[in-house]
Design an enzyme around this catalytic site. Sequence first.
Site, mmCIF file in Angstrom:
data_model
loop_
_atom_site.group_PDB
_atom_site.id
_atom_site.type_symbol
_atom_site.label_atom_id
_atom_site.label_comp_id
_atom_site.label_asym_id
_atom_site.label_seq_id
_atom_site.Cartn_x
_atom_site.Cartn_y
_atom_site.Cartn_z
ATOM 1 N N LEU A 1 -11.187 -0.331 38.459
ATOM 2 C CA LEU A 1 -10.003 0.438 38.303
ATOM 3 C C LEU A 1 -9.638 0.579 36.885
ATOM 4 C CD1 LEU A 1 -8.622 1.664 40.811
ATOM 5 C CD2 LEU A 1 -9.709 -0.432 41.257
ATOM 6 N N ASP A 2 -9.853 -0.599 36.007
ATOM 7 C CA ASP A 2 -9.422 -0.439 34.702
ATOM 8 C C ASP A 2 -10.370 0.375 33.971
ATOM 9 O OD1 ASP A 2 -7.852 -1.251 32.582
ATOM 10 O OD2 ASP A 2 -8.541 -3.363 32.586
ATOM 11 N N ASP A 3 -11.684 0.337 34.042
ATOM 12 C CA ASP A 3 -12.662 1.127 33.366
ATOM 13 C C ASP A 3 -12.458 2.805 33.652
ATOM 14 O OD1 ASP A 3 -15.311 -0.112 31.605
ATOM 15 O OD2 ASP A 3 -14.370 -1.378 33.133
ATOM 16 N N VAL B 1 -9.158 4.238 32.187
ATOM 17 C CA VAL B 1 -9.787 4.405 30.630
ATOM 18 C C VAL B 1 -10.542 5.568 30.164
ATOM 19 C CG1 VAL B 1 -10.282 3.379 28.380
ATOM 20 C CG2 VAL B 1 -9.139 2.144 29.879
ATOM 21 N N ARG C 1 -2.503 0.394 33.499
ATOM 22 C CA ARG C 1 -3.280 1.268 32.927
ATOM 23 C C ARG C 1 -3.577 2.279 34.165
ATOM 24 N NH1 ARG C 1 -4.339 -1.072 29.099
ATOM 25 N NH2 ARG C 1 -5.906 -2.819 29.664
#
Length: 658
Positions: A388-390, A393, A469
């Site tokens: 999820l983070d990547d 971003v 994020r």
Amino acid sequence: MNSIDATASSDLKLDLRLDARIERAADALLSRQNADGHWVFELEADATIPAEYILLRQFLGEADDLELERKIGVYLRRIQGEHHGWPLVYGGPFDVSASIKAYYALKMIGDDPDAPHMAAARSAIRAHGGPNAANVFTRIQLALFGQMDWARIPTMPVELILLPGWFPIHLNKMSYWARTVIVPLLVLQTRKPVARNSRGVGIGELYEDAAEVKAGSKAADTKRLWTWGFGALDVVLKAVEPFWPKKLRARAIAACRAFVVERLNGQDGLGAIYPAMANSVMMFDALGVPADHPDRAIARESVERLLVVKDEEAYCQPCVSPVWDTALIAHALLELGDTQAVTAAERGLEWLKPLQVLDVEGDWAERRPGVRPGGWAFQYANPHYPDLDDTAVVVMAMDRAQKEHAHAASVPVSDEAIARGREWVEGLQSQDGGWGAFDADNTYHYLNNIPFADHGALLDPPTDDVTARCVSMLAQLGVPRSDPRMVEALRFLERSQLADGSWFGRWGVNYIYGTWSVLCALNAAGLAAEDPMVRRAVDWLVAIQNPDGGWGEGCDSYDLDYSGHRPSASAASQTAWATMGLMAAGQVDHPAVTRGIAWLTRTEDGDGFWPEPGYTGGGFPRVFYLRYHGYSKYFPLWALARYRRLTRTNSRQVGVGM
């Protein structure tokens, strides 16, 4: 000179230095872009992985590569601590598990056990309890080399893989990294192979006169009753292990092999993380799969691709971070805004587009069936495990490039990529309103009480930083604060804010990282600087600024007895996070921001980067940390560029999610 003139002069000097530092840092970063448009920097952990690499080769009985061994030996000796053992982070305290593996690897390489550095290490290891005080994964490594009885290893029967999903202990209830590490270990623990170890090297001397130190758990909030219950279960499992039906055991082993083969991930390896990749190779070996079999050969090649080999030393990375590095650098370059920087960012985004996972329903689909794939992984490829983070971003960078540079013919058309990324992120929101890194609702906290989970990192629950994020991404894409998903996410962040005003940073060290992440999200969601959540966070960041103008925080902030910020030397990446957090909170003109920017301009080195030997990346709190070599190269540039942009335009408002 009066005080007003002095202030004006100081501001002018900072202004002039700022342009020069930004230009040099940008040139340095652009020079590191690969021909295909992406960036990737070294990702360093601790002594355990290069040590395990040495032991892996000896387990498999591979031909000697004495020059590579020599270089890894140079690396291991260099990072030995003043306490004579090996820490988990630069300058950190003694860690018995890392020290045992490093000692064993150096002895395997040929270091004389009576050499001063080895004798001192041996004495320190004994003083800390020796092998019996090591964590479970270290004990397994020793058992594979005949240096510890398997009876001292918590039992995880291979039949675990056959259990139904409703069973309390199930692989799908564990995190992705635990799943990929444990499945091949189930086979190894069942077969109990013994390493070739043609050199016949052992470490029995580490047991001699070792202090009576009990191996402890690094898990947070363990419960005595659960721990006792799982301990009793382990006794039962050991007693019945010889009586498992052979056909059932064979079926379970076959299921483990099928699990691994499906997720082998080509040259990027099982789970694209080192322990899982090495375990898969040893599993194939234990099952009698020949070295030239395609599955085993590609699994072995994936390990080799993690090596960083330099002129005089070498080490093995835990994984690689090209998607993460490239996406974050794209943000920094878009912040710069000049033609050269934007063009480079666009090339990076173009490289990222085909890496979006659109056709593989990974393990996450067990909890969220029906959600279409659409995420990005952290590594070059890891289709079963996008994160999820990547994804958030990457989507924010693509969206920003479109909105701010739509006039440029070279801007990649990313509407579909952005839409699919958003859809996948929305689909993976957990019931409590937050987001984990790889799965939804991975909150079976009782599992951290099982003996096998002494590392305390068996789960992937929603965290403040990843939730922030995802909120940033949704807000940047225009999702209003009144949207039910946003309402629940903001409630999650409100509940998780600590009394001092900070937020926990699961994947970055630590509260500075978490607080920066959340302040960006709150700004993107439209919360004003006067909002109590924002105000408390700003007060905390200002209060912990170092006298030199920078910010710093050590990995000891993850300790279970943490009771507030502990001062640490200023670090470039953490100073960048703090200044960007304050700027997101509308504090661009705050003296703390000016002092932080001044610190960054003073400490840039002659190559256009910033020295940062410390670890500011999180792997598993209290167990495993990461030194992202890129963090000190692009986060400070991003902060400087943002400060210049905001102080030289009419708006003081950060208008994007990050």
